[in-house]
Structure formats: structure tokens, C-alpha cells
Design a protein around this motif. Structure first.
Motif, PDB file in Angstrom:
ATOM      1  N   GLY A   1       5.450   0.943  -8.213  1.00  0.00           N
ATOM      2  CA  GLY A   1       5.726   2.251  -7.634  1.00  0.00           C
ATOM      3  C   GLY A   1       7.182   2.629  -7.677  1.00  0.00           C
ATOM      4  N   CYS A   2       8.050   1.731  -8.151  1.00  0.00           N
ATOM      5  CA  CYS A   2       9.485   2.009  -8.196  1.00  0.00           C
ATOM      6  C   CYS A   2       9.932   2.124  -9.643  1.00  0.00           C
ATOM      7  CB  CYS A   2      10.274   0.918  -7.481  1.00  0.00           C
ATOM      8  SG  CYS A   2      12.050   1.265  -7.422  1.00  0.00           S
ATOM      9  N   SER A   3      10.474   3.280  -9.986  1.00  0.00           N
ATOM     10  CA  SER A   3      10.985   3.515 -11.334  1.00  0.00           C
ATOM     11  C   SER A   3      12.035   4.610 -11.268  1.00  0.00           C
ATOM     12  CB  SER A   3       9.861   3.920 -12.292  1.00  0.00           C
ATOM     13  OG  SER A   3       9.321   5.175 -11.917  1.00  0.00           O
ATOM     14  N   ALA A   4      12.770   4.766 -12.355  1.00  0.00           N
ATOM     15  CA  ALA A   4      13.779   5.823 -12.445  1.00  0.00           C
ATOM     16  C   ALA A   4      13.788   6.357 -13.862  1.00  0.00           C
ATOM     17  CB  ALA A   4      15.157   5.290 -12.062  1.00  0.00           C
ATOM     18  N   SER A   5      14.098   7.642 -13.995  1.00  0.00           N
ATOM     19  CA  SER A   5      14.096   8.282 -15.309  1.00  0.00           C
ATOM     20  C   SER A   5      15.490   8.756 -15.675  1.00  0.00           C
ATOM     21  CB  SER A   5      13.130   9.481 -15.320  1.00  0.00           C
ATOM     22  OG  SER A   5      11.812   9.063 -15.063  1.00  0.00           O
ATOM     23  N   GLY A   6      15.712   8.912 -16.972  1.00  0.00           N
ATOM     24  CA  GLY A   6      16.987   9.413 -17.460  1.00  0.00           C
ATOM     25  C   GLY A   6      16.854   9.900 -18.880  1.00  0.00           C
ATOM     26  N   LYS A   7      17.928  10.477 -19.393  1.00  0.00           N
ATOM     27  CA  LYS A   7      17.881  11.002 -20.757  1.00  0.00           C
ATOM     28  C   LYS A   7      17.880   9.889 -21.798  1.00  0.00           C
ATOM     29  CE  LYS A   7      22.882  11.745 -21.372  1.00  0.00           C
ATOM     30  NZ  LYS A   7      23.341  11.208 -20.077  1.00  0.00           N
TER      31      LYS A   7
ATOM     32  N   ILE B   1       2.932   8.308  -6.852  1.00  0.00           N
ATOM     33  CA  ILE B   1       4.199   8.606  -6.187  1.00  0.00           C
ATOM     34  C   ILE B   1       4.951   9.703  -6.932  1.00  0.00           C
ATOM     35  CG2 ILE B   1       6.485   7.653  -5.667  1.00  0.00           C
ATOM     36  CD1 ILE B   1       5.036   4.993  -5.016  1.00  0.00           C
ATOM     37  N   GLU B   2       4.955   9.634  -8.251  1.00  0.00           N
ATOM     38  CA  GLU B   2       5.634  10.652  -9.059  1.00  0.00           C
ATOM     39  C   GLU B   2       5.008  12.031  -8.858  1.00  0.00           C
ATOM     40  OE1 GLU B   2       5.200  11.248 -13.632  1.00  0.00           O
ATOM     41  OE2 GLU B   2       6.949   9.950 -13.331  1.00  0.00           O
ATOM     42  N   HIS B   3       3.680  12.073  -8.802  1.00  0.00           N
ATOM     43  CA  HIS B   3       3.017  13.375  -8.680  1.00  0.00           C
ATOM     44  C   HIS B   3       3.063  13.928  -7.254  1.00  0.00           C
ATOM     45  CE1 HIS B   3       1.823  14.142 -12.710  1.00  0.00           C
ATOM     46  NE2 HIS B   3       1.221  12.970 -12.836  1.00  0.00           N
TER      47      HIS B   3
ATOM     48  N   THR C   1      12.331   5.765 -19.117  1.00  0.00           N
ATOM     49  CA  THR C   1      11.948   5.338 -17.774  1.00  0.00           C
ATOM     50  C   THR C   1      12.309   3.872 -17.612  1.00  0.00           C
ATOM     51  OG1 THR C   1      10.079   6.887 -17.729  1.00  0.00           O
ATOM     52  CG2 THR C   1      10.062   5.091 -16.123  1.00  0.00           C
ATOM     53  N   ALA C   2      12.990   3.562 -16.505  1.00  0.00           N
ATOM     54  CA  ALA C   2      13.316   2.175 -16.177  1.00  0.00           C
ATOM     55  C   ALA C   2      12.407   1.743 -15.034  1.00  0.00           C
ATOM     56  CB  ALA C   2      14.786   2.050 -15.779  1.00  0.00           C
ATOM     57  N   TRP C   3      11.621   0.707 -15.270  1.00  0.00           N
ATOM     58  CA  TRP C   3      10.668   0.210 -14.288  1.00  0.00           C
ATOM     59  C   TRP C   3      11.241  -1.017 -13.583  1.00  0.00           C
ATOM     60  CZ3 TRP C   3       5.809   2.628 -13.955  1.00  0.00           C
ATOM     61  CH2 TRP C   3       5.483   3.500 -15.003  1.00  0.00           C
TER      62      TRP C   3
ATOM     63  N   VAL D   1      18.286   3.174 -11.107  1.00  0.00           N
ATOM     64  CA  VAL D   1      17.365   2.246 -10.445  1.00  0.00           C
ATOM     65  C   VAL D   1      17.813   1.867  -9.031  1.00  0.00           C
ATOM     66  CG1 VAL D   1      16.427  -0.096 -10.521  1.00  0.00           C
ATOM     67  CG2 VAL D   1      16.319   1.347 -12.550  1.00  0.00           C
ATOM     68  N   PRO D   2      19.100   1.540  -8.786  1.00  0.00           N
ATOM     69  CA  PRO D   2      19.481   1.160  -7.421  1.00  0.00           C
ATOM     70  C   PRO D   2      19.145   2.224  -6.377  1.00  0.00           C
ATOM     71  CG  PRO D   2      21.200   0.503  -8.941  1.00  0.00           C
ATOM     72  CD  PRO D   2      20.230   1.333  -9.732  1.00  0.00           C
ATOM     73  N   GLU D   3      19.406   3.486  -6.694  1.00  0.00           N
ATOM     74  CA  GLU D   3      19.065   4.558  -5.752  1.00  0.00           C
ATOM     75  C   GLU D   3      17.556   4.625  -5.540  1.00  0.00           C
ATOM     76  OE1 GLU D   3      19.492   9.433  -5.255  1.00  0.00           O
ATOM     77  OE2 GLU D   3      20.410   8.412  -6.971  1.00  0.00           O
ATOM     78  N   ALA D   4      16.793   4.464  -6.636  1.00  0.00           N
ATOM     79  CA  ALA D   4      15.336   4.491  -6.514  1.00  0.00           C
ATOM     80  C   ALA D   4      14.841   3.321  -5.669  1.00  0.00           C
ATOM     81  CB  ALA D   4      14.698   4.451  -7.909  1.00  0.00           C
ATOM     82  N   LEU D   5      15.446   2.160  -5.832  1.00  0.00           N
ATOM     83  CA  LEU D   5      15.051   0.990  -5.050  1.00  0.00           C
ATOM     84  C   LEU D   5      15.349   1.183  -3.565  1.00  0.00           C
ATOM     85  CD1 LEU D   5      16.060  -2.035  -7.295  1.00  0.00           C
ATOM     86  CD2 LEU D   5      13.840  -1.720  -6.192  1.00  0.00           C
TER      87      LEU D   5
END
Length: 234
Positions: free
Chosen positions: A24-30, A221-223, A16-18, A39-43
Motif C-alpha cells: 500500500g506504500c508507493s510513490a510516483s515521479g517523472k 489507496i491510490e483511487h 513508480t517506486a514501491w 518514498v520517505p514522505e510516502a512512508l
């Protein structure tokens, strides 16, 4: 604009990149690299959501992204049950979490929490008890269980910092009343924490007001997205 990133690598094979300055803004990956790339898309989604609530958004200048990796940490799955595990592992501690929250950060965070709660309650409004109890084979919790889990993480986050106003057994049995009670406690606690240098260690895990805000905003937000996915299968 420089975006400070903290990467949390789990031993279960995900990362997870915070966006550390944007609760409230984060992104996940393998792995960490994939999480950072997302992250840019999540932002952009985060900015659009915040902007939709305000005529004069504090994110209006958030345009060009210069991602800066502040810290990358490894987190492991505990051998015994841990009440506030995220992603199946302990929640990461970044050095950035140790900085006191400013009054402005708290104001923004409280707004984020208010808007996400509005989204959550609107999403589940009108669901029947059978719909609330629907369990997909691919999900560990039904909708009612997810709501309980949201309240549980908020309560435990407060409790770790000695900010819970009551023992767990005194929480309301009704999940919506419990969500409200715990959130009122969280909102009141946050309003008192500007400039507070408060770090606690619980079961070997560090906690601070900044970490509490980071986790509680992202968690709800994730849930919300998880519930939305479940509802599509009803």
C-alpha cells in the motif's frame, strides 16, 4: 532501517517506486530517481495512517530510512486491452514478488485492506447517483466507474492465480455488492496463502500472492485519493 525499493518505469513517461515490504506504500515521479526521492514522505504518511488504527503499531520502529534499490524494471503499454493494467501499462514483476508471503505479512496486509475499504466507503457514503456519475474532463472514470475498477482489479488478480470463486458474469450488478463480494473472496484467499509458493503466468505476465497483495493494497489507496479529488469538483 533498510527499505527495499522496486522501481517500475513505464514507457508512457512515469515511474513508480514501491516500498516492497509495506503493501500500500508507493510513490510516483517523472522518472525512477524522482519516484525514489518521494518514498520517505510516502512512508511517513503510510506510518501515520497505520499508527492511527493501532495502539501498538507494527511500524512504531520505522524512523530512519535507508532506501535500498532492489530492482528496476521497464514495463510497456500492451497493444491490446489488458484487464489489469495500472498507470496505462502492464504491472511490473519484481523478483521479490516471487517470495512466499509470511503469516505476519498476510495479517498486516489484511488489516491494510480492511482500513482502506473503511476509508473508501466512508468517503462515498451518502453520494447521490448524479454525484456518483459525475465525470471530470481530466479524469477517465466517474466515481462509480472507479469503484467498479477497484473491484475489477481485485477480481482479475484473484483470477490470475486461480483463486476467484466464481466466473465474472456471476458477480453482483450493484457496484457496492460487487466490491463486497470480491473483497470477501480476496480476504479469504489471502488467509490461506502463508508460505505458498504460487507463481502463475497470464498473457505473458507473472503473478504471485505477494504481487496480488502489493497491487490490491496500493490500488485502492491510490483511487481513494482520486475520488477525493473528484469530490472536490462536485
Amino acid at each position: 532501517m533498510q527499505i527495499k525499493i522496486g522501481v517500475e518505469n513505464h514507457d508512457n513517461g512515469s515511474s513508480t517506486a514501491w516500498a516492497l515490504d509495506y503493501p500500500g506504500c508507493s510513490a510516483s515521479g517523472k522518472d525512477g530517481s524522482e519516484a525514489i526521492l518521494r518514498v520517505p514522505e510516502a512512508l511517513l504518511r503510510y506510518k501515520e495512517w497505520v499508527d492511527s488504527h493501532l495502539e501498538d503499531s507494527w511500524l512504531k520502529e520505522l524512523t530512519d530510512f535507508d532506501l535500498h534499490l532492489e530492482e528496476s524494471v521497464e514495463v510497456s503499454t500492451p497493444k491490446n486491452h489488458h484487464p489489469i493494467m495500472l498507470h496505462g501499462a502492464w504491472s511490473a514483476w519484481f523478483q521479490y514478488d516471487g517470495y512466499p508471503l509470511t503469516a505476519e505479512e498476510i495479517s498486516h496486509g489484511r488489516k491494510i485492506l480492511s482500513w482502506s475499504r473503511e476509508d473508501l466507503l466512508e468517503l462515498v457514503a451518502g453520494l447521490s447517483s448524479s454525484q456518483m456519475g459525475f465525470l471530470s474532463p481530466s479524469e477517465p472514470r466517474n466515481i462509480s466507474g472507479i469503484l467498479d475498477h477497484i473491484a475489477d482489479l481485485e477480481y482479475e488478480s484473484l483470477n490470475c492465480l486461480g483463486l476467484a470463486n466464481y466466473p465474472r458474469q456471476d458477480l453482483p450488478a450493484d457496484v457496492f455488492e460487487r466490491l463486497l463480494t470480491v473483497r470477501q473472496n480476496l480476504d479469504k484467499a489471502l488467509s490461506t496463502l502463508a508460505g505458498a509458493q504460487k507463481i502463475a503466468t497470464v498473457n505473458g505476465e507473472f503473478w504471485s500472492p505477494r504481487k496480488m497483495l502489493r497491487l490490491t493494497t496500493q490500488h485502492e489507496i491510490e483511487h481513494i485519493q482520486q475520488i477525493f479529488t473528484l469530490m472536490a469538483r462536485l
